[in-house]
Structures are given as structure tokens and as C-alpha cells.
Design a protein around this motif. Structure first.
Motif, PDB file in Angstrom:
ATOM      1  N   PHE A 128       0.847  -1.198   0.000  1.00 45.58           N
ATOM      2  CA  PHE A 128       0.000   0.000   0.000  1.00 45.58           C
ATOM      3  C   PHE A 128       0.882   1.246   0.000  1.00 45.58           C
ATOM      4  O   PHE A 128       1.718   1.426   0.878  1.00 45.58           O
ATOM      5  CB  PHE A 128      -0.923   0.016   1.224  1.00 45.58           C
ATOM      6  CG  PHE A 128      -2.042  -0.978   1.133  1.00 45.58           C
ATOM      7  CD1 PHE A 128      -3.265  -0.610   0.587  1.00 45.58           C
ATOM      8  CD2 PHE A 128      -1.862  -2.287   1.560  1.00 45.58           C
ATOM      9  CE1 PHE A 128      -4.295  -1.530   0.483  1.00 45.58           C
ATOM     10  CE2 PHE A 128      -2.888  -3.215   1.458  1.00 45.58           C
ATOM     11  CZ  PHE A 128      -4.109  -2.833   0.918  1.00 45.58           C
ATOM     12  N   ARG A 129       0.675   2.116  -0.990  1.00 46.08           N
ATOM     13  CA  ARG A 129       1.493   3.330  -1.089  1.00 46.08           C
ATOM     14  C   ARG A 129       0.986   4.436  -0.164  1.00 46.08           C
ATOM     15  O   ARG A 129       1.744   5.287   0.262  1.00 46.08           O
ATOM     16  CB  ARG A 129       1.504   3.835  -2.540  1.00 46.08           C
ATOM     17  CG  ARG A 129       2.237   2.880  -3.482  1.00 46.08           C
ATOM     18  CD  ARG A 129       2.131   3.348  -4.926  1.00 46.08           C
ATOM     19  NE  ARG A 129       2.619   4.709  -5.122  1.00 46.08           N
ATOM     20  CZ  ARG A 129       3.904   5.034  -5.221  1.00 46.08           C
ATOM     21  NH1 ARG A 129       4.830   4.096  -5.140  1.00 46.08           N
ATOM     22  NH2 ARG A 129       4.254   6.279  -5.408  1.00 46.08           N
ATOM     23  N   ASP A 130      -0.324   4.430   0.092  1.00 44.47           N
ATOM     24  CA  ASP A 130      -0.908   5.477   0.933  1.00 44.47           C
ATOM     25  C   ASP A 130      -1.713   4.827   2.049  1.00 44.47           C
ATOM     26  O   ASP A 130      -2.777   4.260   1.794  1.00 44.47           O
ATOM     27  CB  ASP A 130      -1.822   6.382   0.100  1.00 44.47           C
ATOM     28  CG  ASP A 130      -1.050   7.075  -1.006  1.00 44.47           C
ATOM     29  OD1 ASP A 130      -0.391   8.081  -0.706  1.00 44.47           O
ATOM     30  OD2 ASP A 130      -1.079   6.578  -2.157  1.00 44.47           O
ATOM     31  N   PHE A 131      -1.183   4.889   3.255  1.00 43.36           N
ATOM     32  CA  PHE A 131      -1.947   4.333   4.370  1.00 43.36           C
ATOM     33  C   PHE A 131      -1.607   5.062   5.666  1.00 43.36           C
ATOM     34  O   PHE A 131      -0.574   5.718   5.787  1.00 43.36           O
ATOM     35  CB  PHE A 131      -1.711   2.824   4.522  1.00 43.36           C
ATOM     36  CG  PHE A 131      -0.377   2.442   5.111  1.00 43.36           C
ATOM     37  CD1 PHE A 131       0.739   2.313   4.308  1.00 43.36           C
ATOM     38  CD2 PHE A 131      -0.249   2.203   6.472  1.00 43.36           C
ATOM     39  CE1 PHE A 131       1.970   1.956   4.852  1.00 43.36           C
ATOM     40  CE2 PHE A 131       0.976   1.840   7.028  1.00 43.36           C
ATOM     41  CZ  PHE A 131       2.089   1.719   6.213  1.00 43.36           C
ATOM     42  N   VAL A 132      -2.537   4.942   6.600  1.00 47.15           N
ATOM     43  CA  VAL A 132      -2.357   5.532   7.925  1.00 47.15           C
ATOM     44  C   VAL A 132      -2.318   4.391   8.926  1.00 47.15           C
ATOM     45  O   VAL A 132      -3.101   3.445   8.838  1.00 47.15           O
ATOM     46  CB  VAL A 132      -3.525   6.487   8.271  1.00 47.15           C
ATOM     47  CG1 VAL A 132      -3.393   7.005   9.703  1.00 47.15           C
ATOM     48  CG2 VAL A 132      -3.569   7.654   7.288  1.00 47.15           C
ATOM     49  N   MET A 133      -1.376   4.464   9.853  1.00 44.29           N
ATOM     50  CA  MET A 133      -1.256   3.444  10.892  1.00 44.29           C
ATOM     51  C   MET A 133      -1.545   4.087  12.241  1.00 44.29           C
ATOM     52  O   MET A 133      -1.093   5.203  12.518  1.00 44.29           O
ATOM     53  CB  MET A 133       0.176   2.915  10.875  1.00 44.29           C
ATOM     54  CG  MET A 133       0.547   2.043  12.037  1.00 44.29           C
ATOM     55  SD  MET A 133       0.428   0.323  11.574  1.00 44.29           S
ATOM     56  CE  MET A 133       0.767  -0.440  13.165  1.00 44.29           C
ATOM     57  N   ILE A 134      -2.318   3.399  13.061  1.00 45.45           N
ATOM     58  CA  ILE A 134      -2.572   3.877  14.420  1.00 45.45           C
ATOM     59  C   ILE A 134      -2.268   2.737  15.373  1.00 45.45           C
ATOM     60  O   ILE A 134      -2.760   1.620  15.177  1.00 45.45           O
ATOM     61  CB  ILE A 134      -4.035   4.333  14.580  1.00 45.45           C
ATOM     62  CG1 ILE A 134      -4.290   5.478  13.605  1.00 45.45           C
ATOM     63  CG2 ILE A 134      -4.328   4.751  16.020  1.00 45.45           C
ATOM     64  CD1 ILE A 134      -5.599   6.144  13.740  1.00 45.45           C
ATOM     65  N   THR A 135      -1.423   2.988  16.360  1.00 49.95           N
ATOM     66  CA  THR A 135      -1.117   1.948  17.341  1.00 49.95           C
ATOM     67  C   THR A 135      -1.826   2.285  18.647  1.00 49.95           C
ATOM     68  O   THR A 135      -1.660   3.369  19.198  1.00 49.95           O
ATOM     69  CB  THR A 135       0.399   1.843  17.586  1.00 49.95           C
ATOM     70  OG1 THR A 135       0.908   3.113  17.984  1.00 49.95           O
ATOM     71  CG2 THR A 135       1.130   1.401  16.331  1.00 49.95           C
ATOM     72  N   LEU A 136      -2.653   1.343  19.104  1.00 49.42           N
ATOM     73  CA  LEU A 136      -3.377   1.515  20.361  1.00 49.42           C
ATOM     74  C   LEU A 136      -2.712   0.649  21.417  1.00 49.42           C
ATOM     75  O   LEU A 136      -2.766  -0.577  21.349  1.00 49.42           O
ATOM     76  CB  LEU A 136      -4.841   1.081  20.214  1.00 49.42           C
ATOM     77  CG  LEU A 136      -5.673   1.753  19.118  1.00 49.42           C
ATOM     78  CD1 LEU A 136      -7.096   1.192  19.138  1.00 49.42           C
ATOM     79  CD2 LEU A 136      -5.701   3.253  19.305  1.00 49.42           C
ATOM     80  N   GLY A 137      -2.057   1.299  22.350  1.00 57.79           N
ATOM     81  CA  GLY A 137      -1.407   0.571  23.438  1.00 57.79           C
ATOM     82  C   GLY A 137      -1.535   1.414  24.687  1.00 57.79           C
ATOM     83  O   GLY A 137      -2.574   2.027  24.913  1.00 57.79           O
ATOM     84  N   THR A 138      -0.467   1.461  25.489  1.00 59.55           N
ATOM     85  CA  THR A 138      -0.490   2.338  26.655  1.00 59.55           C
ATOM     86  C   THR A 138      -0.622   3.785  26.182  1.00 59.55           C
ATOM     87  O   THR A 138      -1.384   4.563  26.723  1.00 59.55           O
ATOM     88  CB  THR A 138       0.792   2.134  27.475  1.00 59.55           C
ATOM     89  OG1 THR A 138       0.846   0.748  27.826  1.00 59.55           O
ATOM     90  CG2 THR A 138       0.785   2.979  28.725  1.00 59.55           C
ATOM     91  N   GLY A 139       0.115   4.109  25.146  1.00 58.64           N
ATOM     92  CA  GLY A 139      -0.083   5.377  24.451  1.00 58.64           C
ATOM     93  C   GLY A 139      -0.750   5.102  23.112  1.00 58.64           C
ATOM     94  O   GLY A 139      -0.954   3.951  22.736  1.00 58.64           O
TER      95      GLY A 139
END
Ligand code: ZN
Length: 324
Positions: A128-139
Motif C-alpha cells: 500500500f502506497r498510501d496508508f495511515v497506521m494507528i497503534t493503540l497501546g499504553t499510548g
């Protein structure tokens, strides 16, 4: 020279994990230990010892370099740690210290960026050339790829998706702001909601998932109860998903990504939360952008190591004038 391995370092608030990684993304050797709490140089010493441990027995020329992901705001261009709320690393020249003592090339970056690089190279966002990543953890962190390249902003401080404003009148965020996404979706926020629910009889499943003690109710207790079919726990995660969805609508409208990838310990386990966020995007994003897919990340605890190693390969190859 084409190298076969890179060393990826994932520095977290609770543990440091290091891996020797092949170009195709297999971790062939790893080592970890609890993050020292006795000052910045103890953290740096631990990184160096773990790097030496996984690199032992491999010729130096075969290792592209060391990539280090830090839970910090990193000025990528200057390779400096600017702010670090969980560890006392602000202003510490982590890169030079590790370089001098390991005699290897070292690059540092923010851990959310590196999870993004890891999923792009080896995981759910591959291709994927255009993507957004979000990490849900302690922060709550993350990053993005635009036009096939990681987007870090003018100084490398971009991509702080967790500090998107949901409501200025909302709860305080660990960064000092108010009503940011992390203030609703970080582990402490979900745990607080779980505890409030567990005080009531209707929240018994959440209390049971924690082992029965109110003080032990965590974000994971809510996820476990939800997976077991508990309506109250599912309700909490659905509301969290609604809030995440609102933030995603903004990202999708502005960036028109093809994929949104939700990672981190909570993101990879809380299916209801991610499904609800995807529904909000489908119903609320501007027309023409709804072909975006919202998926869960797949690299789990290895995302940080793999992303850091991928960065080390990239830095090596650009130094040597090699192309991917
Ligand atoms: Zn914040």
C-alpha cells in the motif's frame, strides 16, 4: 555491499526487545530485558548489551546497521530525542552513544513511525502506497505512508495521530493537552472505564476477567470480557471505536489513504473497537474516499523490531547507493 542482516531495537517503557533480522523479515535471534529504571545511561547500556548479544557470531560486514525505536518524539533529521515522557532520554544522544560503543551504524526514530514502517515492509500494509497506521497501546501513536514513502513531517516530528483533538473539554491527555485521542483510547483510559463498570453488578464479567480484584481491572480485562460476549464490555469498546472512527474520518478526508491499519496490543485484540471505527468511516467520510479499508495489524509484538530493522536496511542501502 549487500548485507543480509539488520539489528532492530524496540525500546518500550517496560521492556527493551532486540532482534537480528533477515532482509525478508525473519527474526533469527532475539533478546529482551526489562527497561532499567535507574537513569538514561542504564537504558543506553542495556541497548548496547542486547545489540552485542544478538550480533555475536555474525561478521560485522554482514550487518547493515542498527535501527532503534524510542517511545519519544525524535527529530529524525538531526537524530535527536526531543521529548520522552516515559523514559529520561530527552536530550540524550542515544545514537552517538550506541554507535561509538557498538562500532555499528545507528539510526533512531519514533516507535510509532517504525511500527508503520514494519507493517509496510512485512505486514498488513505491504504493497500500500498510501496508508495511515494507528497503534493503540499504553499510548496512542502511529504514522503514515504517502506516495510510497514514510511521511515524517519537516523535522521528523509528524505522525502523532494520538494527539488529534477530539474535544478540548475532554479528559486530560498524558502529553499535557486535553481531549486528545490518547486520552480516550490509551490503556489507562480504557482501564478506568472498565473499573467504573466493574463496580456495578452489570460489570461482573469485566471484574471476573481481571481475576476478581477491582484494582487489577485493566484495558485487557475489558477486551477479554468483550470477546467472551459481555455486553457491557462490548459497549465500552464500541464507544471507543466511535471516537477512533471520528478521528479516522478526519485522516481519510484529508489524506485519502487506501488503508488504515490499527495495531498495538489493544488494536490487534479489540475487534469490536476496530469494526465500529470502520463503520463510522464508511458512513461519515466524504464521498469518493470510502473505498478505504480498515484492518488490524498483523506483526504483533514484533512490529517494533521489524520496523527498526527495515529502517536500518534502508539507511544502509541509501548510504551505499543501492536501491530496494
Ligand atoms: Zn495528547
Amino acid at each position: 555491499m549487500r548485507t543480509n542482516y539488520a539489528i532492530g531495537v524496540d525500546v518500550g517503557g517496560t521492556r527493551i526487545a532486540v532482534g537480528l533480522v533477515e532482509r525478508k523479515g525473519r527474526i533469527v535471534k532475539d533478546a529482551k530485558r526489562l527497561t532499567p529504571k535507574t537513569g538514561p545511561f542504564a537504558v543506553v547500556d542495556a541497548i548496547i548489551e542486547l545489540v552485542d548479544e544478538v550480533g555475536a557470531g555474525v561478521q560485522a560486514a554482514e550487518i547493515a546497521g542498527v535501527g532503534i525505536g524510542l517511545p519519544a518524539q525524535v527529530d529524525f533529521l538531526r537524530q535527536e530525542v526531543e521529548y520522552c515522557t516515559n523514559l529520561p532520554l530527552a536530550g540524550i544522544d542515544v545514537r552517538s552513544l550506541v554507535m561509538a560503543r557498538t562500532k555499528r551504524e545507528v539510526t533512531i526514530d519514533n516507535d510509532g513511525h517504525l511500527a508503520t514502517v514494519g507493517e509496510s515492509r512485512y505486514g498488513a500494509a505491504k504493497g500500500f502506497r498510501d496508508f495511515v497506521m494507528i497503534t493503540l497501546g499504553t499510548g496512542v501513536g502511529g504514522g503514515m505512508f504517502l506516495g510510497g514513502e514514510p511521511y515524517r513531517g519537516s523535522r521528523g516530528l509528524g505522525g502523532e495521530v494520538g494527539h488529534t483533538v477530539i474535544d478540548f473539554d475532554g479528559p486530560p491527555c498524558p502529553c499535557g493537552g486535553n481531549g486528545h485521542l490518547e486520552a480516550y483510547l490509551g490503556r489507562p483510559a480504557i482501564a478506568a472505564r472498565g473499573k467504573a463498570a466493574a463496580r456495578l453488578f452489570s460489570g461482573k464479567a469485566i471484574l471476573d476477567a481481571s481475576g476478581g480484584a477491582l484494582d487489577d481491572v485493566s484495558a485487557e480485562s475489558v477486551v477479554i470480557a468483550a470477546r467472551g460476549g459481555d455486553a457491557v464490555a462490548r459497549g465500552i469498546l464500541m464507544e471507543c471505536g466511535e471516537i477512533l472512527g471520528r478521528a479516522l474520518v478526519g485522516f481519510v478526508n484529508v489524506l485519502n489513504p487506501k488503508l488504515v491499519c490499527i495495531g498495538g496490543g489493544i488494536g490487534e485484540s479489540a475487534d469490536f473497537l476496530v469494526e465500529r471505527a470502520a463503520e463510522v468511516v464508511q458512513s461519515e467520510a466524504l464521498a469518493g474516499r470510502r473505498d478505504v479499508t480498515v484492518v488490524q495489524a498483523v506483526l504483533g509484538n514484533d512490529a517494533g523490531i521489524l520496523g527498526a530493522a527495515a529502517m536500518a536496511f534502508d539507511e544502509h542501502d541509501s548510504r551505499e547507493g543501492l536501491h530496494r
